[in-house]
Design a protein around this motif. Structure first.
Motif, PDB file in Angstrom:
ATOM      1  N   ALA A 105       0.826  -1.203   0.000  1.00  0.00           N
ATOM      2  CA  ALA A 105       0.000   0.000   0.000  1.00  0.00           C
ATOM      3  C   ALA A 105       0.864   1.258   0.000  1.00  0.00           C
ATOM      4  N   THR A 106       1.973   1.246   0.727  1.00  0.00           N
ATOM      5  CA  THR A 106       2.862   2.400   0.745  1.00  0.00           C
ATOM      6  C   THR A 106       3.454   2.650  -0.633  1.00  0.00           C
ATOM      7  N   THR A 107       3.852   1.589  -1.301  1.00  0.00           N
ATOM      8  CA  THR A 107       4.372   1.728  -2.668  1.00  0.00           C
ATOM      9  C   THR A 107       3.296   2.283  -3.594  1.00  0.00           C
ATOM     10  N   VAL A 108       2.061   1.813  -3.443  1.00  0.00           N
ATOM     11  CA  VAL A 108       0.966   2.309  -4.279  1.00  0.00           C
ATOM     12  C   VAL A 108       0.736   3.798  -4.032  1.00  0.00           C
ATOM     13  N   ALA A 109       0.739   4.222  -2.777  1.00  0.00           N
ATOM     14  CA  ALA A 109       0.525   5.642  -2.457  1.00  0.00           C
ATOM     15  C   ALA A 109       1.639   6.503  -3.031  1.00  0.00           C
ATOM     16  N   ARG A 110       2.870   6.030  -2.929  1.00  0.00           N
ATOM     17  CA  ARG A 110       3.998   6.769  -3.500  1.00  0.00           C
ATOM     18  C   ARG A 110       3.856   6.872  -5.009  1.00  0.00           C
ATOM     19  N   GLN A 111       3.449   5.770  -5.657  1.00  0.00           N
ATOM     20  CA  GLN A 111       3.251   5.767  -7.107  1.00  0.00           C
ATOM     21  C   GLN A 111       2.094   6.680  -7.513  1.00  0.00           C
ATOM     22  N   LEU A 112       1.064   6.695  -6.722  1.00  0.00           N
ATOM     23  CA  LEU A 112      -0.078   7.562  -7.011  1.00  0.00           C
ATOM     24  C   LEU A 112       0.363   9.021  -7.048  1.00  0.00           C
ATOM     25  N   ALA A 113       1.090   9.442  -6.031  1.00  0.00           N
ATOM     26  CA  ALA A 113       1.532  10.836  -5.956  1.00  0.00           C
ATOM     27  C   ALA A 113       2.494  11.174  -7.084  1.00  0.00           C
ATOM     28  N   TYR A 114       3.487  10.315  -7.310  1.00  0.00           N
ATOM     29  CA  TYR A 114       4.508  10.644  -8.299  1.00  0.00           C
ATOM     30  C   TYR A 114       3.972  10.558  -9.724  1.00  0.00           C
ATOM     31  N   SER A 115       3.210   9.518 -10.046  1.00  0.00           N
ATOM     32  CA  SER A 115       2.792   9.328 -11.439  1.00  0.00           C
ATOM     33  C   SER A 115       1.822  10.422 -11.894  1.00  0.00           C
ATOM     34  N   HIS A 116       0.945  10.891 -11.010  1.00  0.00           N
ATOM     35  CA  HIS A 116       0.058  11.991 -11.394  1.00  0.00           C
ATOM     36  C   HIS A 116       0.854  13.270 -11.626  1.00  0.00           C
ATOM     37  N   TYR A 117       1.853  13.505 -10.791  1.00  0.00           N
ATOM     38  CA  TYR A 117       2.731  14.665 -11.008  1.00  0.00           C
ATOM     39  C   TYR A 117       3.492  14.521 -12.320  1.00  0.00           C
ATOM     40  N   ALA A 118       4.066  13.347 -12.570  1.00  0.00           N
ATOM     41  CA  ALA A 118       4.896  13.147 -13.757  1.00  0.00           C
ATOM     42  C   ALA A 118       4.090  13.309 -15.040  1.00  0.00           C
ATOM     43  N   VAL A 119       2.850  12.809 -15.056  1.00  0.00           N
ATOM     44  CA  VAL A 119       2.007  12.979 -16.240  1.00  0.00           C
ATOM     45  C   VAL A 119       1.803  14.465 -16.531  1.00  0.00           C
ATOM     46  N   LEU A 120       1.460  15.217 -15.519  1.00  0.00           N
ATOM     47  CA  LEU A 120       1.219  16.646 -15.711  1.00  0.00           C
ATOM     48  C   LEU A 120       2.483  17.378 -16.151  1.00  0.00           C
ATOM     49  N   TYR A 121       3.605  17.051 -15.532  1.00  0.00           N
ATOM     50  CA  TYR A 121       4.825  17.788 -15.875  1.00  0.00           C
ATOM     51  C   TYR A 121       5.321  17.429 -17.271  1.00  0.00           C
ATOM     52  N   TYR A 122       5.292  16.160 -17.610  1.00  0.00           N
ATOM     53  CA  TYR A 122       5.777  15.785 -18.937  1.00  0.00           C
ATOM     54  C   TYR A 122       4.828  16.265 -20.034  1.00  0.00           C
TER      55      TYR A 122
END
Length: 262
Positions: A105-122
């Motif tokens: 679950a911790t890995t999923v939460a970290r991925q949730l935060a980072y991947s949404h940011y990365a999509v927007l930034y890229y």
């Protein structure tokens, strides 16, 4: 009167851009290394493959970004030099990306935060004036969009699953959320780059990011945490206690066999 020859060395904006690309590359490299630690340890065989593929995408992003940073900073360092020979205080990744995997679950939460940011930034980077960076942003946003879908699905699955999985997902969000603010911090380097139109700043993307992740978390029957503190320091080389062993693991083969070829 004819203009004189161009000055030696990189153009004035190059050091700023090199540092920014180093930060982005370090984010991808460090998170990719963290995800590699799930290999043979993921909850299912399918997830073992999924997390491995996400890690490979991130390491591919890191290679492209670090290679460009090495060309711009005037040192002639390659992506391998930057990944394998820097001490930990020279890494500039956001602290979020180095957080230990914890439970799934911790890995999923970290991925949730980072991947949404990365999509927007890229997505924003895909429209910058630099053709090489624009091409990278266009490619990378498609890959991190799949990472985002993976994190979204697991957030909802765990949040809507059993009482225990929901408890773990709730705890994971609370663990990760104080580290999300650093992704959107804007310093003088970013202000200069954004003002010149070289690259976008992530700061204006925070509202859209929050809207998107809130939709996912709410759909999972959970609530977005409101942290009382914000972690920072990764961009300037200050890292968590667990970062040293991670970098030692990343660099172990290169340091054991310097100059080795395969």
């Amino acid at each position: 009167m004819r203009p004189g020859p161009p000055p030696d060395g990189p153009p004035p904006a190059a050091p700023d851009l090199a540092l920014h690309l180093l930060r982005l590359g370090d984010d991808a490299l460090v998170l990719g290394q963290r995800l590699c630690q799930w290999i043979t340890r993921a909850p299912t065989v399918d997830e073992d493959l999924a997390l491995s593929n996400i890690a490979l995408d991130l390491i591919g992003h890191a290679r492209a970004l670090l290679a460009r940073a090495g060309r711009l900073d005037g040192t002639g360092r390659t992506e391998d030099d930057l990944a394998y020979t820097r001490p930990e205080r020279r890494f500039t990744n956001a602290l979020l990306t180095e957080l230990p995997n914890g439970d799934f679950a911790t890995t999923v939460a970290r991925q949730l935060a980072y991947s949404h940011y990365a999509v927007l930034y890229y997505e924003a980077l895909a429209h910058c004036a630099d053709p090489e960076l624009a091409a990278f942003g266009a490619r990378a946003r498609k890959e991190v969009a799949f990472h985002r879908l993976h994190a979204d699905r697991w957030t909802v699955t765990l949040g809507r699953g059993t009482e225990e999985s929901a408890r773990r997902m709730r705890h994971a969000l609370e663990r990760v959320w104080p580290y999300t603010g650093e992704l959107f911090e804007e310093d003088e380097v970013l202000r200069r780059l954004a003002a010149s139109g070289t690259v976008p700043s992530p700061a204006p993307l925070r509202e859209a990011w929050l809207h998107r992740v809130t939709g996912v978390v709410t759909g999972a029957g959970l609530t977005v945490p409101t942290p009382t503190w914000t972690a920072r320091g990764g961009r300037s080389g200050l890292h968590t206690e667990e970062f040293g062993p991670l970098i030692a693991e990343l660099q172990s083969v290169r340091r054991q066999f310097p100059g080795g070829t395969w």
